[in-house]
Enzyme design. Structure first.
Site, PDB file in Angstrom:
ATOM      1  N   SER A 238     -12.611  -3.443 -23.938  1.00 55.71           N
ATOM      2  CA  SER A 238     -13.971  -2.136 -23.655  1.00 55.71           C
ATOM      3  C   SER A 238     -14.766  -3.723 -21.538  1.00 55.71           C
ATOM      4  O   SER A 238     -14.136  -4.502 -22.316  1.00 55.71           O
ATOM      5  CB  SER A 238     -15.331  -2.470 -24.516  1.00 55.71           C
ATOM      6  OG  SER A 238     -16.642  -2.343 -24.022  1.00 55.71           O
TER       7      SER A 238
ATOM      8  N   TYR B 280     -19.350  -6.028 -31.864  1.00 56.79           N
ATOM      9  CA  TYR B 280     -17.925  -5.388 -31.775  1.00 56.79           C
ATOM     10  C   TYR B 280     -18.048  -5.931 -29.899  1.00 56.79           C
ATOM     11  O   TYR B 280     -16.700  -6.057 -29.905  1.00 56.79           O
ATOM     12  CB  TYR B 280     -19.083  -4.049 -30.959  1.00 56.79           C
ATOM     13  CG  TYR B 280     -17.721  -2.995 -30.053  1.00 56.79           C
ATOM     14  CD1 TYR B 280     -16.688  -2.746 -31.330  1.00 56.79           C
ATOM     15  CD2 TYR B 280     -17.677  -3.213 -28.816  1.00 56.79           C
ATOM     16  CE1 TYR B 280     -16.268  -0.949 -30.110  1.00 56.79           C
ATOM     17  CE2 TYR B 280     -17.716  -1.787 -27.986  1.00 56.79           C
ATOM     18  CZ  TYR B 280     -16.850  -1.099 -29.142  1.00 56.79           C
ATOM     19  OH  TYR B 280     -15.562   0.150 -27.965  1.00 56.79           O
TER      20      TYR B 280
ATOM     21  N   LYS C 106     -14.415  -7.764 -29.063  1.00 55.67           N
ATOM     22  CA  LYS C 106     -13.194  -6.810 -27.605  1.00 55.67           C
ATOM     23  C   LYS C 106     -13.227  -8.374 -26.461  1.00 55.67           C
ATOM     24  O   LYS C 106     -12.410  -8.422 -25.875  1.00 55.67           O
ATOM     25  CB  LYS C 106     -14.519  -6.043 -26.751  1.00 55.67           C
ATOM     26  CG  LYS C 106     -14.741  -4.742 -27.727  1.00 55.67           C
ATOM     27  CD  LYS C 106     -12.914  -3.984 -28.457  1.00 55.67           C
ATOM     28  CE  LYS C 106     -12.961  -2.898 -28.535  1.00 55.67           C
ATOM     29  NZ  LYS C 106     -11.400  -2.462 -28.758  1.00 55.67           N
TER      30      LYS C 106
END
Length: 254
Positions: free
Chosen positions: A147, A160, A164
């Site tokens: 991401s 998150y 990533k």
């Protein structure tokens, strides 16, 4: 250079988190170029409809449920792949989770564990199992879906973003170690994409007022716009490409 350099005829491809969104788009793209698809998701819902759609379009796909954060289920999945297919040429690690949206001071251990289990541990052990098969057959290709948040952490998505970023480090580590085995490992870094996964942000005007000005193309991506790069990375066109982590973000990281 041969004209069919993007052809995946005769290759077996596994795409995780493929019941919708980016994973489903990638599965459709690989099938369109000749790969035999194995698609997985945590739940049966949506999985078989994607497989049926691929078959109806002239491709081949089989849906298998697998929780990417459970190593026992990963082992069962790969035991079945060995038994039913005898090989694996392509792995796309796409299954991901983001159960917590909030500031890092409010995050709890449960949210941390769930996110790390799927986004990091799942990618690692999926890649490990796939690479063992690929080593036996003389090569293969792995693509991890990371991401832009790995490079530019998103507000209220600290855990998150951390996972990533770990996917980028994992991609480079596997790429260096597996290159002598003719196994290529790369990653794509999607920007904000119109999926159920991102629906909360996209449907919140206050958030979009902040995000859209950061994207030079001034729009949200569609899932299909991620699939072309994956096709390149798993095909012979990318035969000398490994360890690359490529943004698909409308210019956000430019």
């Amino acid at each position: 250079m041969k004209k069919d350099i993007f052809s995946l005829e005769g290759r077996i491809a596994l795409v995780t988190g493929a019941s919708r969104g980016i994973g489903a788009a990638i599965a459709r793209m690989l099938a369109a170029y000749g790969a035999r698809l194995i698609i997985t998701a945590r739940k049966e819902e949506g999985l078989q409809s994607v497989a049926a759609e691929i078959v109806a379009s002239g491709g081949e796909a089989t849906g298998m449920t697998c929780h990417a954060g459970e190593t026992g289920q990963i082992q069962v999945l790969f035991d079945r792949i060995r038994k039913d297919y005898g090989r694996l040429d392509i792995l796309v690690n796409n299954a991901a989770t983001n159960p917590f949206f909030g500031d890092v001071l409010s995050a709890d251990e449960k949210a941390w564990d769930k996110t790390v289990d799927v986004n990091l541990k799942g990618y690692f052990f999926m890649s490990q199992q796939a690479a063992k098969i690929m080593k036996e057959q003389g090569g293969g290709a792995i693509v991890n879906v990371a991401s832009v948040a790995a490079v530019q952490p998103a507000p209220f998505q600290g855990i998150y973003s951390i996972t990533k970023a770990g996917v980028i480090a994992m991609t480079k580590s596997f790429a260096k170690e597996l290159a002598p085995l003719h196994i290529r490992v790369n990653a794509i870094l999607p920007g904000l994409t119109d999926t159920k996964f991102s629906s909360f942000m996209i449907q919140t005007p206050e958030i979009m007022k902040i995000i859209l000005p950061m994207i030079p193309m001034n729009r949200v991506a569609q899932p299909d716009e991620m699939a072309g790069l994956v096709l390149y990375l798993v095909s012979d066109a990318a035969a000398y490409t490994t360890g690359a982590c490529i943004p698909v973000d409308g210019g956000m990281l430019a």
